[in-house]
Design a protein around this motif. Structure first.
Motif, mmCIF file in Angstrom:
data_model
loop_
_atom_site.group_PDB
_atom_site.id
_atom_site.type_symbol
_atom_site.label_atom_id
_atom_site.label_comp_id
_atom_site.label_asym_id
_atom_site.label_seq_id
_atom_site.Cartn_x
_atom_site.Cartn_y
_atom_site.Cartn_z
ATOM 1 N N VAL A 1 0.844 -1.205 0.000
ATOM 2 C CA VAL A 1 0.000 0.000 0.000
ATOM 3 C C VAL A 1 0.871 1.244 0.000
ATOM 4 C CG1 VAL A 1 -1.779 1.266 1.264
ATOM 5 C CG2 VAL A 1 -1.866 -1.235 1.173
ATOM 6 N N GLN A 2 1.964 1.206 0.748
ATOM 7 C CA GLN A 2 2.869 2.360 0.767
ATOM 8 C C GLN A 2 3.453 2.624 -0.619
ATOM 9 O OE1 GLN A 2 5.322 0.966 4.197
ATOM 10 N NE2 GLN A 2 4.997 3.028 4.964
ATOM 11 N N LEU B 1 -5.393 -1.221 -1.468
ATOM 12 C CA LEU B 1 -6.143 -1.314 -0.217
ATOM 13 C C LEU B 1 -7.094 -2.505 -0.229
ATOM 14 C CD1 LEU B 1 -6.896 2.478 0.372
ATOM 15 C CD2 LEU B 1 -5.502 1.005 1.838
ATOM 16 N N PHE B 2 -7.731 -2.769 -1.372
ATOM 17 C CA PHE B 2 -8.586 -3.957 -1.475
ATOM 18 C C PHE B 2 -7.764 -5.223 -1.226
ATOM 19 C CE2 PHE B 2 -12.154 -1.862 -3.941
ATOM 20 C CZ PHE B 2 -13.155 -2.283 -3.091
ATOM 21 N N ASP B 3 -6.582 -5.300 -1.811
ATOM 22 C CA ASP B 3 -5.727 -6.477 -1.602
ATOM 23 C C ASP B 3 -5.392 -6.648 -0.121
ATOM 24 O OD1 ASP B 3 -5.749 -6.953 -4.323
ATOM 25 O OD2 ASP B 3 -3.807 -5.999 -4.686
ATOM 26 N N LEU B 4 -5.106 -5.533 0.558
ATOM 27 C CA LEU B 4 -4.789 -5.595 1.985
ATOM 28 C C LEU B 4 -6.004 -6.033 2.793
ATOM 29 C CD1 LEU B 4 -2.777 -5.047 4.290
ATOM 30 C CD2 LEU B 4 -3.625 -2.678 4.326
ATOM 31 N N ALA B 5 -7.162 -5.453 2.505
ATOM 32 C CA ALA B 5 -8.372 -5.805 3.245
ATOM 33 C C ALA B 5 -8.721 -7.277 3.077
ATOM 34 C CB ALA B 5 -9.540 -4.924 2.783
ATOM 35 N N ARG B 6 -8.619 -7.766 1.844
ATOM 36 C CA ARG B 6 -8.955 -9.179 1.611
ATOM 37 C C ARG B 6 -7.941 -10.108 2.261
ATOM 38 N NH1 ARG B 6 -10.412 -7.163 -4.391
ATOM 39 N NH2 ARG B 6 -12.614 -6.686 -4.010
ATOM 40 N N TRP B 7 -6.684 -9.661 2.373
ATOM 41 C CA TRP B 7 -5.693 -10.458 3.085
ATOM 42 C C TRP B 7 -6.055 -10.543 4.569
ATOM 43 C CZ3 TRP B 7 -2.032 -9.404 6.953
ATOM 44 C CH2 TRP B 7 -1.136 -10.447 7.197
ATOM 45 N N GLN C 1 -4.054 2.199 7.812
ATOM 46 C CA GLN C 1 -3.116 1.091 7.672
ATOM 47 C C GLN C 1 -1.830 1.484 6.958
ATOM 48 O OE1 GLN C 1 -3.588 -1.913 9.208
ATOM 49 N NE2 GLN C 1 -5.235 -0.695 10.089
ATOM 50 N N VAL C 2 -1.753 2.710 6.472
ATOM 51 C CA VAL C 2 -0.516 3.176 5.841
ATOM 52 C C VAL C 2 0.272 4.047 6.804
ATOM 53 C CG1 VAL C 2 0.472 4.481 3.936
ATOM 54 C CG2 VAL C 2 -1.573 3.087 3.565
ATOM 55 N N THR C 3 -0.356 5.083 7.333
ATOM 56 C CA THR C 3 0.345 6.034 8.193
ATOM 57 C C THR C 3 0.298 5.642 9.665
ATOM 58 O OG1 THR C 3 -1.635 7.390 8.559
ATOM 59 C CG2 THR C 3 -0.314 7.874 6.605
ATOM 60 N N LEU C 4 -0.566 4.695 10.022
ATOM 61 C CA LEU C 4 -0.792 4.256 11.401
ATOM 62 C C LEU C 4 -1.373 5.371 12.273
ATOM 63 C CD1 LEU C 4 2.339 2.031 12.103
ATOM 64 C CD2 LEU C 4 0.122 1.394 11.196
ATOM 65 N N SER C 5 -1.870 6.436 11.651
ATOM 66 C CA SER C 5 -2.532 7.502 12.408
ATOM 67 C C SER C 5 -3.994 7.150 12.604
ATOM 68 C CB SER C 5 -2.406 8.825 11.654
ATOM 69 O OG SER C 5 -3.027 8.727 10.374
ATOM 70 N N ARG C 6 -4.591 7.736 13.631
ATOM 71 C CA ARG C 6 -5.996 7.453 13.904
ATOM 72 C C ARG C 6 -6.888 8.039 12.825
ATOM 73 N NH1 ARG C 6 -8.578 5.383 18.141
ATOM 74 N NH2 ARG C 6 -7.225 4.755 19.844
ATOM 75 N N LEU C 7 -7.873 7.272 12.440
ATOM 76 C CA LEU C 7 -8.874 7.759 11.500
ATOM 77 C C LEU C 7 -10.000 8.432 12.291
ATOM 78 C CD1 LEU C 7 -9.034 4.651 9.165
ATOM 79 C CD2 LEU C 7 -8.006 6.851 8.644
#
Length: 470
Positions: A183-184, A201-207, A270-276
């Motif tokens: 993703v980065q 992001l879809f690939d990450l979510a499905r993983w 999931q990229v920056t690790l900051s709170r959404l």
């Protein structure tokens, strides 16, 4: 995983080298003609026919005056063919020889190193020699990044392969780090909110879904929804697909463990690790409830509403939405509502599917099954230390999605393990098979229960499949 790694060996057949860096040959050169013939056979999967040609190209390059230039390429092609045929020792030797030649003629940033490094990694991964595979994949990535940059997009397949190896070793943190790195790569080449990062992001979510981390997957799906909605609004198919992901992960979380539904979790990019700022529908969660979280149903209903407002909604996306809703209501034991949604999907599919396309409602599909908790205790241990036991059952799936007439046909589990699996299966639910847009009963359905055991110390591990089965 084995199939993915074998597929990734195509990387090692010189495909990672940009065309402008490939060895140039005159158009009428017999060696170039032989290479094209080899490539055609290899691409068609005719490896046994390609092998003699690859061996001949190595012999000719070995004896030619320019062997130092042509020989590594010929060796890579031979090694890729040997690996496809299950000749691991031969493939290892060919790649090692290619690597040795390049070490005397190329600098450390030369992309010519990629085929033998990635090829050796695939050889070792296929043999479950994971530590060696990781080492060579990391070397290949080092070459790639020195030559093309830290976040160059051409390294994607290597990173994916490294993530798969980490998973096989039981290194889930390492696998997650590689998946997030993908993703980065996308965000560094575009921007964090650019629609072009959505696929990563879809690939990450499905993983995350594949390893049962449904809450984390749901946060990523919510991230996709916000990004995709900026381009095309809520009608964007990616935005609708993310809503389906949000609904599905709510349902799968409940199926896996109803008590986990009310567990609070952090919304983290999931990229920056900051709170959404929050996920979709954050205020309606009931943290004391053990029932299905209605936010999942709300997301699915929203997806259906968006599609139904369109003049000509994409039939595949509409049918998938209806099936997800059917799964939701089947899990909630609202059978009539579930069958209504499945029936609508069946009508759409029967009139829009093209020849060769699969129909998820042409056979029963398991929707709800909660295996014994102890059967999964060792699921995420390294594959080299675990033994997968299976029990096979045959059954009938009724038109209402219930399992009946369950009969054990084969098992390598202990008697108690088999009993526990069979007991857990009593509450299983299916989406039934549809014929002429109506649900029908299906006999002779096979169900395979699984149990993950540790290989006892001193006992031999699982045997790799024979060469002709790979």
């Amino acid at each position: 995983m084995r199939g993915l790694l074998i597929t990734l060996v195509l990387i090692a057949a010189s495909s990672l080298i940009p065309a402008q860096l490939a060895v140039a040959q005159p158009e009428t050169d017999p060696a170039q003609t032989a290479r094209e013939e080899f490539r055609a056979l290899f691409a068609a999967g005719r490896y046994r026919e390609a092998l003699p040609l690859a061996e001949r190209m190595v012999a000719e390059a070995d004896s030619a005056a320019v062997s130092s230039r042509d020989l590594p390429v010929a060796l890579n092609d031979l090694a890729a063919t040997q690996l496809r045929l299950g000749d691991f020792r031969g493939a290892e030797a060919s790649y090692m020889r290619s690597l040795g030649l390049l070490e005397h003629s190329q600098g450390i940033s030369s992309l010519q190193f990629l085929p033998p490094l990635a090829g050796l990694a695939a050889v070792y991964a296929t043999q479950n020699r994971h530590e060696l595979a990781v080492d060579f994949y990391r070397q290949a990535l080092g070459v790639h990044r020195r030559a093309l940059g830290l976040f160059n997009p051409d390294q994607t397949r290597l990173v994916e392969a490294l993530a798969e190896i980490s998973l096989a070793m039981g290194d889930y943190a390492g696998a997650e780090a590689e998946r997030r790195y993908l993703v980065q790569i996308a965000t560094r080449n575009y921007a964090a909110n650019d629609p072009r990062v959505v696929q990563a992001l879809f690939d990450l979510a499905r993983w995350y879904e594949s390893i049962d981390r449904n809450e984390t997957a749901r946060v990523v799906y919510a991230q996709i929804y916000r990004i995709a909605g900026k381009e095309g609004g809520e009608n964007n198919p990616s935005a609708i697909d993310s809503l389906l992901g949000i609904g599905r992960t709510h349902r799968l979380q409940f199926v896996a463990d109803p008590k986990s539904v009310g567990t609070p979790y952090a919304s983290v990019d999931q990229v920056t690790l900051s709170r959404l700022p929050g996920i979709l529908y954050p205020k309606q969660r009931d943290f004391n409830s053990s029932k299905m979280d209605r936010n999942g149903q709300k997301a699915l209903n929203q997806a259906l509403s968006i599609l139904e407002k369109q003049d000509d909604p994409p039939p595949q996306l509409l049918s998938r939405t209806l099936i997800e809703l059917g799964d939701w209501f089947m899990t909630a034991r609202q059978y009539e509502v579930a069958l209504k949604h499945y029936g609508r999907a069946a009508m759409i599919l029967s009139s829009t599917l093209k020849e060769g396309e699969s129909n998820p409602l042409h056979a029963p599909r398991l929707v709800v099954y909660r295996p014994p908790a102890t059967s999964l205790t060792h699921r995420f241990k390294p594959k080299s230390r675990t033994l997968l036991r299976q029990a096979r059952f045959t059954l009938t799936v009724t038109e209402n999605g219930r399992a009946q007439d369950v009969v054990l046909s084969d098992s390598d589990m202990s008697g108690m393990q088999t009993f526990q699996v069979q007991q857990s299966f009593q509450d299983a639910l299916y989406s039934p098979r549809f014929e002429d847009d109506k649900p029908v009963a299906t006999s002779s359905v096979e169900f395979i229960g699984q149990w993950f055991d540790l290989v006892h110390p001193g006992a031999p591990g699982p045997e790799p499949p024979p060469a002709d089965a790979r």
